[in-house]
Design a protein around this motif. Structure first.
Motif, PDB file in Angstrom:
ATOM      1  N   GLU A  27      72.512  38.411  43.203  1.00 51.94           N
ATOM      2  CA  GLU A  27      73.294  38.262  44.427  1.00 51.94           C
ATOM      3  C   GLU A  27      73.364  39.553  45.234  1.00 51.94           C
ATOM      4  N   ASP A  28      73.207  40.683  44.552  1.00 53.44           N
ATOM      5  CA  ASP A  28      73.253  41.978  45.243  1.00 53.44           C
ATOM      6  C   ASP A  28      71.882  42.408  45.742  1.00 53.44           C
ATOM      7  N   LEU A  29      70.943  41.460  45.766  1.00 50.64           N
ATOM      8  CA  LEU A  29      69.584  41.672  46.273  1.00 50.64           C
ATOM      9  C   LEU A  29      68.744  42.575  45.379  1.00 50.64           C
ATOM     10  N   GLU A  30      69.165  42.740  44.158  1.00 53.18           N
ATOM     11  CA  GLU A  30      68.369  43.514  43.199  1.00 53.18           C
ATOM     12  C   GLU A  30      67.228  42.646  42.678  1.00 53.18           C
ATOM     13  N   LEU A  31      66.017  43.193  42.682  1.00 54.57           N
ATOM     14  CA  LEU A  31      64.849  42.478  42.166  1.00 54.57           C
ATOM     15  C   LEU A  31      64.684  42.793  40.685  1.00 54.57           C
ATOM     16  N   PHE A  32      64.790  41.772  39.834  1.00 50.69           N
ATOM     17  CA  PHE A  32      64.710  41.984  38.390  1.00 50.69           C
ATOM     18  C   PHE A  32      63.270  41.972  37.874  1.00 50.69           C
ATOM     19  N   GLU A  33      62.484  41.035  38.392  1.00 52.48           N
ATOM     20  CA  GLU A  33      61.142  40.847  37.828  1.00 52.48           C
ATOM     21  C   GLU A  33      60.304  40.014  38.786  1.00 52.48           C
ATOM     22  N   LYS A  34      58.980  40.167  38.677  1.00 47.26           N
ATOM     23  CA  LYS A  34      58.055  39.394  39.509  1.00 47.26           C
ATOM     24  C   LYS A  34      56.854  38.963  38.685  1.00 47.26           C
ATOM     25  N   SER A  35      56.447  37.720  38.856  1.00 44.55           N
ATOM     26  CA  SER A  35      55.255  37.185  38.195  1.00 44.55           C
ATOM     27  C   SER A  35      54.264  36.781  39.281  1.00 44.55           C
ATOM     28  N   VAL A  36      53.001  37.174  39.135  1.00 37.16           N
ATOM     29  CA  VAL A  36      51.985  36.908  40.161  1.00 37.16           C
ATOM     30  C   VAL A  36      50.758  36.264  39.523  1.00 37.16           C
ATOM     31  N   PHE A  37      50.168  35.302  40.228  1.00 37.88           N
ATOM     32  CA  PHE A  37      48.907  34.715  39.765  1.00 37.88           C
ATOM     33  C   PHE A  37      48.073  34.281  40.970  1.00 37.88           C
ATOM     34  N   PRO A  38      46.744  34.250  40.845  1.00 35.47           N
ATOM     35  CA  PRO A  38      45.892  33.835  41.973  1.00 35.47           C
ATOM     36  C   PRO A  38      46.074  32.355  42.277  1.00 35.47           C
ATOM     37  N   THR A  39      46.081  32.017  43.564  1.00 34.68           N
ATOM     38  CA  THR A  39      46.298  30.627  43.960  1.00 34.68           C
ATOM     39  C   THR A  39      45.101  29.749  43.601  1.00 34.68           C
ATOM     40  N   ASN A  40      43.890  30.256  43.856  1.00 35.33           N
ATOM     41  CA  ASN A  40      42.681  29.453  43.630  1.00 35.33           C
ATOM     42  C   ASN A  40      42.842  28.085  44.300  1.00 35.33           C
ATOM     43  N   VAL A  41      42.882  28.101  45.623  1.00 32.18           N
ATOM     44  CA  VAL A  41      43.233  26.900  46.386  1.00 32.18           C
ATOM     45  C   VAL A  41      42.295  25.724  46.149  1.00 32.18           C
ATOM     46  N   GLU A  42      41.076  25.997  45.666  1.00 32.01           N
ATOM     47  CA  GLU A  42      40.112  24.920  45.481  1.00 32.01           C
ATOM     48  C   GLU A  42      40.562  23.902  44.430  1.00 32.01           C
ATOM     49  N   ARG A  43      41.520  24.273  43.588  1.00 34.98           N
ATOM     50  CA  ARG A  43      41.980  23.338  42.548  1.00 34.98           C
ATOM     51  C   ARG A  43      43.016  22.336  43.067  1.00 34.98           C
ATOM     52  N   GLY A  44      43.448  22.499  44.303  1.00 25.99           N
ATOM     53  CA  GLY A  44      44.389  21.544  44.884  1.00 25.99           C
ATOM     54  C   GLY A  44      45.833  21.925  44.665  1.00 25.99           C
ATOM     55  N   PRO A  45      46.738  21.293  45.424  1.00 25.69           N
ATOM     56  CA  PRO A  45      48.147  21.702  45.409  1.00 25.69           C
ATOM     57  C   PRO A  45      48.866  21.489  44.083  1.00 25.69           C
ATOM     58  N   TYR A  46      48.606  20.395  43.414  1.00 27.40           N
ATOM     59  CA  TYR A  46      49.448  20.069  42.260  1.00 27.40           C
ATOM     60  C   TYR A  46      49.150  20.918  41.035  1.00 27.40           C
ATOM     61  N   GLU A  47      47.922  21.398  40.899  1.00 22.40           N
ATOM     62  CA  GLU A  47      47.643  22.350  39.812  1.00 22.40           C
ATOM     63  C   GLU A  47      48.335  23.682  40.074  1.00 22.40           C
ATOM     64  N   VAL A  48      48.359  24.107  41.343  1.00 22.39           N
ATOM     65  CA  VAL A  48      49.067  25.345  41.706  1.00 22.39           C
ATOM     66  C   VAL A  48      50.562  25.178  41.447  1.00 22.39           C
ATOM     67  N   ILE A  49      51.102  24.040  41.856  1.00 23.82           N
ATOM     68  CA  ILE A  49      52.523  23.760  41.646  1.00 23.82           C
ATOM     69  C   ILE A  49      52.855  23.743  40.158  1.00 23.82           C
ATOM     70  N   ASP A  50      51.970  23.164  39.353  1.00 23.92           N
ATOM     71  CA  ASP A  50      52.204  23.149  37.897  1.00 23.92           C
ATOM     72  C   ASP A  50      52.227  24.561  37.322  1.00 23.92           C
ATOM     73  N   GLU A  51      51.376  25.450  37.853  1.00 26.75           N
ATOM     74  CA  GLU A  51      51.383  26.829  37.362  1.00 26.75           C
ATOM     75  C   GLU A  51      52.658  27.556  37.786  1.00 26.75           C
ATOM     76  N   ILE A  52      53.134  27.262  38.991  1.00 28.73           N
ATOM     77  CA  ILE A  52      54.412  27.837  39.419  1.00 28.73           C
ATOM     78  C   ILE A  52      55.524  27.371  38.484  1.00 28.73           C
TER      79      ILE A  52
END
Length: 326
Positions: free
Chosen positions: A23-48
């Motif tokens: 709530e105090d705008l402190e960033l605790f952690e970040k996770s990043v992965f390549p979108t690889n858009v060719e696999r379509g939206p729902y595979e990306v959503i599943d990885e999220i």
């Protein structure tokens, strides 16, 4: 375990990121992965979903208060639907907030990336403490996020802030599908087009250009190259920057006169090159904007820099949580 925290999902054509913050705008952690858009939206959503569940296990399900999503438009922020952004082929009518609300059981909010970045700069960056602020992307394209009377203004159908479409000249570099537009003169792609035009005229008239020796190479000039050579004192590069900065100043004058903001925050290309743009912008503003409106408006580079994307989606969730409490 964290008592209260939020998740921010930044969905882009190249990569997706999930941020965890408080709530105090402190960033605790970040996770990043390549979108690889060719696999379509729902595979990306599943990885999220997968990555978000890992973070929720770590921080505690009970403490999760909301999710914010930042994504390029077009989209409907009220209905929470993504409509085929150019960088996300196949993402047609994706009910993204419904999907994540059903998965995680918390309030989920969606905003386009310009609005999300505007919220970040307003809540914790250069626009902090203002009632009326404009955020301009000035990156690959030119978009805006509008904070008016301490509220994010999205317009009737999420097209509020599409300032890049404004025509500034009868002809010129193309942006937003329109020659001579604000985006044409003030964006990475627009500056590249402007550079090509200026350089070709010089080469065809027999003049030399230090950063482009051949006509065939003119189409490969980037905004980054122009800025680098302008900083070195190259006259052609400085001329290109001056043209872009002049049109930026004119567009800012329109915004100052129409919206009377306290602050206009400008990201990416401007924030990295403020020393070259600001003197020209200030001169144009002095000549063109209503003096009493200009005097109360501060022009500032984005304060969050490369971290803007990390905070933007989080701030979407925080902002909507605040609205629900009021």
């Amino acid at each position: 375990m964290i008592e209260n925290y939020y998740l921010g999902f930044d969905i882009g054509g190249t990569k997706c990121s999930i941020s965890v913050g408080g709530e105090d705008l402190e960033l605790f952690e970040k996770s990043v992965f390549p979108t690889n858009v060719e696999r379509g939206p729902y595979e990306v959503i599943d990885e999220i979903k997968h990555n978000a569940h890992l973070l929720i296990r770590k921080y505690g399900k009970e403490g999760l208060k909301g999710i914010g999503i930042s994504c390029g438009g077009p989209l409907d922020s009220e209905k929470g639907i993504i409509y085929s952004p150019p960088n996300l082929p196949g993402w047609d009518s994706i009910p993204i907030t419904e999907i994540f609300k059903k998965e995680f059981g918390v309030k989920t909010s969606l905003q386009n990336d310009a609005n999300a970045c505007a919220l970040a700069e307003w809540l914790m960056g250069s626009g902090k403490g203002t009632d009326n602020m404009i955020f301009l992307t000035f990156g690959t394209g030119m978009g805006a996020g509008l904070i008016l009377n301490r509220r994010l203004y999205s317009g009737t159908n999420d097209l509020g802030g599409e300032v890049g479409h404004i025509r500034l000249a009868e002809d010129g570099p193309v942006g937003f599908g329109k020659a001579g537009s604000f985006e044409g003169f003030c964006s990475g792609g627009g500056i590249a087009q402007l550079a090509e035009s200026v350089v070709l005229k010089k080469l065809e008239s027999g003049q030399k250009v230090s950063f482009c020796e051949n006509v065939e190479d003119a189409s490969n000039i980037t905004a980054k190259t122009v800025a680098e050579y302008a900083r070195k004192g190259d006259e052609t590069a400085k001329q290109i920057i001056e043209i872009s900065a002049t049109y930026l100043g004119n567009a800012l004058a329109y915004l100052v006169d129409i919206l009377n903001p306290q602050c206009i925050v400008i990201g990416s290309i401007y924030s990295r090159n403020e020393d070259m743009f600001k003197p020209i912008v200030d001169k144009v503003l002095e000549a063109e904007a209503i003096p009493s409106a200009r005097e109360v408006c501060r022009i500032a580079p984005a304060a969050l820099g490369e971290k803007t994307g990390d905070y933007a989606a989080l701030c979407v969730s925080l902002y909507n949580d605040q609205l629900s409490r009021n």
